[in-house]
Design a protein around this motif. Structure first.
Motif, PDB file in Angstrom:
ATOM      1  N   HIS A  12       1.595  -1.534  -0.060  1.00  0.00           N
ATOM      2  CA  HIS A  12       0.135  -0.037  -0.302  1.00  0.00           C
ATOM      3  C   HIS A  12       0.820   1.314  -0.073  1.00  0.00           C
ATOM      4  O   HIS A  12       0.303   2.517  -0.510  1.00  0.00           O
ATOM      5  CB  HIS A  12      -0.915   0.444   1.713  1.00  0.00           C
ATOM      6  CG  HIS A  12      -1.941   0.944   1.151  1.00  0.00           C
ATOM      7  ND1 HIS A  12      -1.553   2.120   1.770  1.00  0.00           N
ATOM      8  CD2 HIS A  12      -3.360   1.020   0.986  1.00  0.00           C
ATOM      9  CE1 HIS A  12      -2.260   2.744   1.765  1.00  0.00           C
ATOM     10  NE2 HIS A  12      -3.408   2.648   0.956  1.00  0.00           N
ATOM     11  N   GLN A  41       2.458   2.073  -3.256  1.00  0.00           N
ATOM     12  CA  GLN A  41       1.319   1.840  -4.162  1.00  0.00           C
ATOM     13  C   GLN A  41       0.905   3.652  -4.370  1.00  0.00           C
ATOM     14  O   GLN A  41       0.435   4.591  -5.592  1.00  0.00           O
ATOM     15  CB  GLN A  41      -0.608   1.604  -4.381  1.00  0.00           C
ATOM     16  CG  GLN A  41       0.115   0.346  -4.699  1.00  0.00           C
ATOM     17  CD  GLN A  41      -1.156  -0.912  -4.813  1.00  0.00           C
ATOM     18  OE1 GLN A  41      -1.755   0.204  -4.289  1.00  0.00           O
ATOM     19  NE2 GLN A  41      -1.239  -2.274  -4.984  1.00  0.00           N
ATOM     20  N   SER A  42       1.068   4.160  -3.123  1.00  0.00           N
ATOM     21  CA  SER A  42       0.862   5.257  -2.376  1.00  0.00           C
ATOM     22  C   SER A  42       1.704   6.272  -2.948  1.00  0.00           C
ATOM     23  O   SER A  42       1.146   7.800  -3.438  1.00  0.00           O
ATOM     24  CB  SER A  42       0.410   5.533  -1.035  1.00  0.00           C
ATOM     25  OG  SER A  42      -0.070   4.766  -0.745  1.00  0.00           O
ATOM     26  N   ARG A  83       3.828   5.766  -5.387  1.00  0.00           N
ATOM     27  CA  ARG A  83       3.887   5.818  -7.448  1.00  0.00           C
ATOM     28  C   ARG A  83       2.645   6.732  -7.182  1.00  0.00           C
ATOM     29  O   ARG A  83       2.636   7.734  -8.717  1.00  0.00           O
ATOM     30  CB  ARG A  83       3.451   4.508  -7.561  1.00  0.00           C
ATOM     31  CG  ARG A  83       4.262   3.902  -7.591  1.00  0.00           C
ATOM     32  CD  ARG A  83       4.367   2.281  -8.010  1.00  0.00           C
ATOM     33  NE  ARG A  83       4.800   1.270  -7.701  1.00  0.00           N
ATOM     34  CZ  ARG A  83       5.770  -0.052  -8.178  1.00  0.00           C
ATOM     35  NH1 ARG A  83       4.644  -0.541  -8.747  1.00  0.00           N
ATOM     36  NH2 ARG A  83       6.164  -0.966  -8.308  1.00  0.00           N
ATOM     37  N   ALA A  84       1.920   6.411  -6.976  1.00  0.00           N
ATOM     38  CA  ALA A  84       0.557   7.676  -7.411  1.00  0.00           C
ATOM     39  C   ALA A  84       0.773   9.052  -6.926  1.00  0.00           C
ATOM     40  O   ALA A  84       0.368   9.559  -8.132  1.00  0.00           O
ATOM     41  CB  ALA A  84      -0.634   7.418  -6.763  1.00  0.00           C
ATOM     42  N   ALA A  94       2.724  10.505  -9.919  1.00  0.00           N
ATOM     43  CA  ALA A  94       2.856  10.270 -11.590  1.00  0.00           C
ATOM     44  C   ALA A  94       1.363  11.649 -11.093  1.00  0.00           C
ATOM     45  O   ALA A  94       1.451  12.669 -12.120  1.00  0.00           O
ATOM     46  CB  ALA A  94       1.195   9.148 -11.561  1.00  0.00           C
ATOM     47  N   GLN A  95       0.625  11.971  -9.514  1.00  0.00           N
ATOM     48  CA  GLN A  95       0.400  13.114  -9.255  1.00  0.00           C
ATOM     49  C   GLN A  95       1.060  14.453  -9.600  1.00  0.00           C
ATOM     50  O   GLN A  95       0.466  15.473 -10.556  1.00  0.00           O
ATOM     51  CB  GLN A  95      -0.417  12.745  -8.514  1.00  0.00           C
ATOM     52  CG  GLN A  95      -1.926  14.427  -8.009  1.00  0.00           C
ATOM     53  CD  GLN A  95      -2.713  14.006  -8.888  1.00  0.00           C
ATOM     54  OE1 GLN A  95      -3.258  12.860  -9.532  1.00  0.00           O
ATOM     55  NE2 GLN A  95      -3.300  15.369  -9.474  1.00  0.00           N
TER      56      GLN A  95
END
Length: 420
Positions: free
Chosen positions: A183, A186-187, A189-190, A193-194
């Motif tokens: 988790h 993934q956070s 990476r997000a 990306a943002q």
């Protein structure tokens, strides 16, 4: 009980669980993660031979343990190979490694001494923990639940009763920690990306704003010329003698077309100019204002030298003069921002059909640096390039061999007297 009163069963969790089970047992493997030694490329080059040597050593250790337990040599060799195979597949195929591990836990269970907590050799037990720890950090939560449940089957059936609770607790802890790691990854990476998307959006917005500002400035210049055309066309019949009626009508048509074009340009300006910007009533600068700008920059503390050469401001069209002024203005601002205290030379030369503009600064002096100066986001170069390209010219910017920096623009024009 009627059909309408029957409870509605939500099949979505069941479908998700079945798909996750299919993915766990037969589905495609999880995508490979970032190599463990990616930050240390020198060590990463030796990872493969060192790993193979470690696997070979683990094979011989397992073979020795199985032989001490009294297994025949062929079976001991098979069990040692089943112990090492999951670890070899783990870096690129974690789910395959886990499947091989479960198979090894179910098969390699013979002749274990009574004093061992389980029926497996220490290399197999430790390797299984490593495989499960990697897999639970790489798969989604539904697949993770099935991995933990299926791994618990050999634990519940083969581990001695007094040791089951400790092994199950270890398995649960690995699942929780692995899910938290996944988790967190993934956070990040997000978020990355943002952040990249926001930076691209800011750059795109800055380019659009700069283009809009250039269009507004060009509108003022073109509107001035259109007004002159309209006035000259209207007054021409009164300034000339014996103007034929067809010529007078043509002058009137030219004046009307110019007026209509001015009305359309005002409507276009209303679209380009926001309410917060307000009307711009100040005249647009040109080449004649370069001296005043350079003098103001000198008073601000930046040593600037202006080499304007034999530039006839009246021969250079207004849009080209405006673009040159803005390029010099932004070049001086960048020099003051990034090379405070360094000498700057501004060169403006006009040829027969090209206006050359160059702003060059010497290397920055560390003693004159301003630590609190804002570095900016690099939109100034974008604006200068947009101005040059909009006129069909070229623009270059980059560091110099001596450590300085230079921006150069070549703006083509057609002289107002008709010469190219």
């Amino acid at each position: 009980m009627s059909a309408r009163s029957l409870p509605v069963v939500n099949r979505q969790p069941i479908v998700v669980a079945v798909q996750a089970l299919r993915q766990t047992l037969l589905g495609r493997d999880a995508p490979p993660g970032r190599p463990l030694l990616a930050r240390w490329p020198r060590l990463a080059r030796h990872a493969t031979p060192v790993g193979l040597l470690a696997a070979l050593g683990l094979f011989w250790i397992t073979l020795a343990v199985e032989s001490d337990w009294g297994l025949p040599t062929p079976i001991a060799v098979l069990f040692a190979a089943m112990t090492v195979a999951p670890l070899l597949a783990l870096p690129r195929r974690p789910l395959l490694a886990w499947r091989l591990t479960v198979l090894a836990l179910l098969v390699c269970t013979f002749n274990a001494p009574d004093d061992t907590p389980g029926p497996w050799t220490p290399p197999l037990a430790l390797g299984s923990i490593a495989v499960v720890a990697v897999v639970v950090a790489r798969v989604d939560r539904p697949v993770l639940a099935w991995v933990v449940a299926i791994t618990a089957v050999p634990v519940l059936t083969l581990v001695r009763a007094e040791n089951r609770a400790a092994v199950l607790a270890l398995l649960g802890a690995l699942a929780i920690v692995g899910d938290l790691i996944r988790h967190n990854r993934q956070s990040r990476r997000a978020l990355a990306a943002q952040t990249e998307l926001s930076e691209r959006e800011q750059d795109r917005r800055a380019v659009l704003e700069e283009r809009t500002r250039i269009a507004r400035e060009l509108h003022d210049v073109v509107a001035h010329h259109m007004s002159l055309i309209a006035v000259q066309a209207e007054t021409a019949p009164y300034r000339l003698t014996d103007v034929p009626a067809p010529a007078a009508a043509e002058f009137a048509a030219i004046a009307g077309s110019a007026r209509d074009a001015l009305i359309d340009m005002r409507r276009l300006l209303g679209v380009l100019r926001s309410e917060s910007t307000g009307p711009q009533t100040a005249p647009q600068p040109d080449l004649a204002d370069l001296g005043a700008m350079v003098e103001a920059t000198r008073r601000a503390g930046l040593p600037v030298t202006l080499d304007a050469g034999p530039v006839d401001a009246g021969r250079v069209p207004a849009p080209v003069g405006l673009a040159a002024y803005r390029i010099v203005q932004e070049g001086l601002a960048n020099a003051a921002r990034h090379a405070a205290g360094a000498a700057v030379r501004v060169t403006v030369h006009a040829g027969r059909s090209t206006l050359a503009v160059r702003v060059q600064n010497a290397p920055a002096d560390a003693t004159d640096a301003r630590p609190g100066t804002e570095t900016g986001a690099g939109h100034g170069l974008t604006g200068m390039r947009e101005r040059a390209v909009s006129l069909g010219g070229t623009f270059t910017a980059g560091p110099l061999p001596d450590g300085g920096y230079a921006v150069t623009a070549e703006l083509p024009f057609e002289a107002e007297d008709g010469d190219r």
